[in-house]
Design an enzyme around this catalytic site. Structure first.
Site, PDB file in Angstrom:
ATOM      1  CG  HIS A 101      -8.397   1.410   1.787  1.00 48.09           C
ATOM      2  ND1 HIS A 101      -9.048   1.149   2.976  1.00 48.09           N
ATOM      3  CD2 HIS A 101      -7.468   2.362   2.070  1.00 48.09           C
ATOM      4  CE1 HIS A 101      -8.533   1.894   3.928  1.00 48.09           C
ATOM      5  NE2 HIS A 101      -7.570   2.652   3.399  1.00 48.09           N
ATOM      6  CD  GLU A 102      -5.394   4.452  -0.546  1.00 51.63           C
ATOM      7  OE1 GLU A 102      -5.666   5.620  -0.214  1.00 51.63           O
ATOM      8  OE2 GLU A 102      -4.850   3.647   0.229  1.00 51.63           O
ATOM      9  CG  HIS A 105      -9.095   7.269   2.194  1.00 55.09           C
ATOM     10  ND1 HIS A 105      -9.571   7.286   3.481  1.00 55.09           N
ATOM     11  CD2 HIS A 105      -8.060   6.372   2.185  1.00 55.09           C
ATOM     12  CE1 HIS A 105      -8.863   6.450   4.235  1.00 55.09           C
ATOM     13  NE2 HIS A 105      -7.958   5.871   3.466  1.00 55.09           N
TER      14      HIS A 105
END
Length: 234
Positions: A101-102, A105
């Protein structure tokens, strides 16, 4: 004579609190559950993150550990994916899901994803708004008169902070979508693991939805109480 007065707008605050607590409880229970389930490939969160970045040709982003629990975040100003102790070196599905998920980004940043750029641009205004809005609102209420304009300014600043929360939603949902795609297409997880990782990411996303909903409800209460005249008429 003055009787007891019940401010019905407190129900909005109570509703926001309930929504937030439910979302946080869901996140903690889901994260705890899948923190105990190791991925079949045995990759750590850090390994999964670096593999995603490598596959997508993102070479200027560093993956590093950070202290704390659920402190994972991507810092676009420093090009760093910060992974908590429970993610960086762990091989659980929760760990690789959060790490991916990070990285989502980081991929957004490399592609200049517009919602992410908008959120980043709003950070200073949102921090300022959330920091001083309540002081201005209180000052306007207490001082009254011509200074009631302070309350209206405070409400506007609080609205900016709420706007930041709303802009955050598409950024977070998109990062989770990217995470699932990257993990699946790269073969780091199979179809059954994908469902489990999705549960973790969905639970995490709900906390952002709850925060936005709570902010909107608080803003609505402020508008009901002070909208129009800068302070509530009694």
């Amino acid at each position: 004579m003055y009787g007891y007065y019940f401010d019905s707008t407190y129900l909005l605050i109570l509703l926001g609190l309930v929504i937030t607590l439910i979302a946080q409880a869901k996140m903690k229970s889901t994260y705890a559950r899948y923190s105990q389930v190791d991925s079949l490939r045995g990759l750590t969160g850090a390994e999964a993150a670096r593999k995603i970045l490598l596959i997508n040709g993102v070479y200027d982003v560093v993956v590093q550990p950070v202290s704390g629990t659920l402190t994972d975040h991507y810092d676009p100003s420093k090009k760093v994916v910060n992974l908590s102790e429970a993610v960086y070196g762990k091989t659980s599905l929760a760990a690789i899901g959060v790490a991916a998920h990070e990285c989502g980004h980081a991929l957004q940043d490399s592609e200049e994803y517009i919602p992410l750029k908008a959120r980043t641009a709003l950070v200073p205004a949102a921090n300022f708004g959330s920091g001083v809005s309540w002081y201005l609102i209180l000052a306007g209420v207490l001082l009254g008169g011509n200074l009631s304009i302070l309350t209206e300014i405070g409400i506007v600043l609080f609205a900016v902070a709420v706007g930041f929360q709303l802009v955050t939603l598409p950024v977070e949902f998109n990062a989770s979508s990217r995470a699932l795609t990257q993990l699946t297409d790269s073969g780091m997880i199979d179809s059954e693991e994908r469902k489990q990782v999705k549960s973790v990411l969905t639970a995490a996303a709900l906390t952002y939805v709850a925060a936005a909903a709570s902010g909107i409800l608080q803003l609505l209460r402020l508008i009901i109480l002070f909208g129009g005249n800068g302070r509530r008429r009694r």
